[in-house]
Design a protein around this motif. Structure first.
Motif, mmCIF file in Angstrom:
data_model
loop_
_atom_site.group_PDB
_atom_site.id
_atom_site.type_symbol
_atom_site.label_atom_id
_atom_site.label_comp_id
_atom_site.label_asym_id
_atom_site.label_seq_id
_atom_site.Cartn_x
_atom_site.Cartn_y
_atom_site.Cartn_z
ATOM 1 N N UNK A 112 70.131 -23.594 -79.642
ATOM 2 C CA UNK A 112 71.447 -24.370 -79.502
ATOM 3 C C UNK A 112 71.246 -25.707 -80.122
ATOM 4 N N UNK A 113 70.191 -26.412 -80.229
ATOM 5 C CA UNK A 113 70.168 -27.690 -81.146
ATOM 6 C C UNK A 113 70.365 -27.494 -82.532
ATOM 7 N N UNK A 114 69.576 -26.498 -83.103
ATOM 8 C CA UNK A 114 70.098 -25.914 -84.533
ATOM 9 C C UNK A 114 71.506 -25.569 -84.732
ATOM 10 N N UNK A 115 72.281 -24.963 -83.695
ATOM 11 C CA UNK A 115 73.585 -24.617 -84.025
ATOM 12 C C UNK A 115 74.407 -25.976 -83.993
ATOM 13 N N UNK A 116 74.118 -26.879 -83.007
ATOM 14 C CA UNK A 116 74.887 -27.878 -82.977
ATOM 15 C C UNK A 116 74.958 -28.664 -84.124
ATOM 16 N N UNK A 117 73.672 -28.900 -84.832
ATOM 17 C CA UNK A 117 73.575 -29.659 -86.184
ATOM 18 C C UNK A 117 74.160 -28.859 -87.203
ATOM 19 N N UNK A 118 74.145 -27.717 -87.270
ATOM 20 C CA UNK A 118 74.706 -26.896 -88.180
ATOM 21 C C UNK A 118 76.455 -27.034 -88.174
ATOM 22 N N UNK A 119 76.915 -27.208 -87.002
ATOM 23 C CA UNK A 119 78.071 -27.124 -86.595
ATOM 24 C C UNK A 119 78.804 -28.482 -86.974
ATOM 25 N N UNK A 120 77.950 -29.452 -86.941
ATOM 26 C CA UNK A 120 78.512 -31.030 -87.457
ATOM 27 C C UNK A 120 78.093 -31.183 -88.857
ATOM 28 N N UNK A 121 77.588 -30.122 -89.376
ATOM 29 C CA UNK A 121 77.468 -30.267 -90.909
ATOM 30 C C UNK A 121 76.596 -31.436 -91.308
ATOM 31 N N UNK A 122 75.377 -31.682 -90.528
ATOM 32 C CA UNK A 122 74.650 -32.786 -90.522
ATOM 33 C C UNK A 122 73.471 -32.513 -91.598
ATOM 34 N N UNK A 123 73.422 -33.339 -92.482
ATOM 35 C CA UNK A 123 72.360 -33.350 -93.585
ATOM 36 C C UNK A 123 70.753 -33.400 -93.061
ATOM 37 N N UNK A 124 69.859 -32.675 -93.128
ATOM 38 C CA UNK A 124 68.622 -32.728 -92.444
ATOM 39 C C UNK A 124 68.108 -34.224 -92.345
ATOM 40 N N UNK A 125 68.172 -34.887 -93.267
ATOM 41 C CA UNK A 125 67.393 -36.245 -93.637
ATOM 42 C C UNK A 125 68.374 -37.204 -92.805
ATOM 43 N N UNK A 126 69.467 -36.790 -92.317
ATOM 44 C CA UNK A 126 70.207 -37.911 -91.425
ATOM 45 C C UNK A 126 70.091 -37.747 -89.976
ATOM 46 N N UNK A 127 68.995 -36.940 -89.578
ATOM 47 C CA UNK A 127 69.028 -36.739 -88.053
ATOM 48 C C UNK A 127 67.466 -36.745 -87.878
ATOM 49 N N UNK A 128 67.119 -36.909 -86.578
ATOM 50 C CA UNK A 128 65.825 -36.720 -85.804
ATOM 51 C C UNK A 128 66.055 -36.316 -84.342
ATOM 52 N N UNK A 129 65.613 -35.277 -84.025
ATOM 53 C CA UNK A 129 65.802 -34.842 -82.512
ATOM 54 C C UNK A 129 64.474 -34.288 -82.234
ATOM 55 N N UNK A 130 64.312 -34.633 -80.667
ATOM 56 C CA UNK A 130 63.309 -33.636 -80.010
ATOM 57 C C UNK A 130 63.702 -33.432 -78.545
ATOM 58 N N UNK A 131 62.973 -32.416 -78.271
ATOM 59 C CA UNK A 131 63.238 -31.785 -76.680
ATOM 60 C C UNK A 131 61.947 -31.386 -76.334
#
Length: 357
Positions: A112-131
């Motif tokens: 789910x998290x990976x899909x959201x990041x993909x949908x928002x077209x976020x560059x890998x280095x622009x974000x940091x997420x943990x659950x």
């Protein structure tokens, strides 16, 4: 006998015999089988069958309507349970169509998290997420060691540090800390936007820093802490045991999703930080992680400065901590919406799998 009468009797007899013959023929003809009754039977069968089908359709339609009504009621009840107004801001969820998102498509929260990041077209280095799931110890990190300016989420470790000093007996919550005009910093909060006082209690400074993200309150705490920002940075590393940090960590209030997960894990599991949790459940105004979820169940501390938009939170249900979610972004277009959706959809996924099932 008169010949004339005899002739009349013979005529009557012949007439009688002729009439009897006609009657016999008529009776026999009407007793013979005919093709017409078969045709009538066929029509009758057809009519009966047609009426039977009509009745069946009527029953089927009635049952379909009843089933549909029952399904609608069940679906309505299910939605009411799923979108509990004690947890969600249901009016906003419906207004923005967020109730249409199907979290059941995802087997894991990682997907789910990976899909959201993909949908928002976020560059890998622009974000940091943990659950982190406090129920089964499942951890997922998406570029979770990426250090980004923490903004106001950095107010959490400062408050933690002072709670530790209080528990060590160096202060109490009513201890007054001296104020200096140098500590004044614009932003929200009652201290930043009210005439300055000579001093403030630690409890008031904590409350304003967390509830209203008051920068003046935060600076007053920081500059009254040993070694100021450097002291707070060392506190974070010592508290988490995480020394895997970049060199620029000390240059500003940097943080990563993983580092703040570590801090929130301590807050969620150690009762001495209950006062901090209480304040995080009173943050105002609601935004980012709490745009669609009530603050009193999602204890959060958001932060934003320039292009950095972040939020960190502990979700509570039945007053028990359920999971920890942290997210840091830098220069992400639509970052507000990304964090709003991340918070809501992760929560819906978690509740579907661990609360409602």
């Amino acid at each position: 006998m008169n010949p004339k009468h005899k002739k009349n009797l013979i005529g009557l007899g012949v007439a009688f015999l002729f009439a009897l013959l006609l009657y016999i023929i008529y009776i026999n003809r009407n007793n013979q089988p005919s093709n017409h009754p078969t045709a009538v039977i066929t029509e009758t069968v057809e009519i009966t069958t047609t009426e039977s089908i009509d009745t069946s359709n009527s029953n089927q339609q009635r049952q379909s309507v009843e089933t549909s009504e029952e399904s609608t009621t069940v679906a309505s009840d299910s939605a009411a349970v799923r979108f509990d107004p004690n947890i969600y801001r249901t009016d906003l969820i419906q207004e923005y169509g967020k109730d249409q998102f199907d979290v059941s498509e995802y087997d894991t929260v990682d997907e789910l998290i990976e899909q959201l990041v993909t949908d928002y077209q976020v560059d890998f280095n622009q974000v940091s997420i943990s659950f982190y799931n406090l129920k089964d110890d499942h951890y997922y990190g998406y570029n979770d060691n990426n250090f980004i300016v923490a903004a106001s989420t950095a107010k959490i470790p400062v408050v933690m540090a002072f709670i530790d000093l209080i528990n060590q007996g160096q202060y109490d919550y009513e201890t007054e800390l001296l104020y200096n005009d140098y500590f004044n910093y614009e932003g929200g909060g009652n201290i930043a936007n009210s005439p300055a006082q000579a001093s403030y209690s630690i409890a008031d400074l904590m409350a304003e820093a967390i509830r209203h993200s008051d920068n003046t309150a935060w600076y007053t705490l920081v500059f009254n802490y040993p070694n100021n920002f450097g002291g707070v940075a060392n506190y974070i590393l010592q508290k988490t045991g995480n020394y895997n940090i970049p060199e620029y960590f000390y240059m500003d209030n940097y943080g990563s999703a993983y580092l703040y997960f570590q801090l929130l894990y301590i807050v969620a599991t150690q009762p001495e930080y209950d006062y901090l949790v209480q304040l995080m459940r009173e943050t105002d105004p609601p935004q980012l992680f709490t745009s669609f979820i009530h603050t009193d169940v999602l204890a959060n501390k958001y932060g934003r400065v320039d292009g950095e938009i972040n939020d960190v939170a502990i979700y509570y249900e039945n007053d028990q901590p359920q999971y920890i979610l942290t997210a840091f972004t830098t220069n992400v277009p639509g970052a507000d919406h990304l964090l709003e959706d991340l918070s809501l959809y992760v929560n819906l996924w978690y509740r579907d799998h661990y609360i409602l099932n």
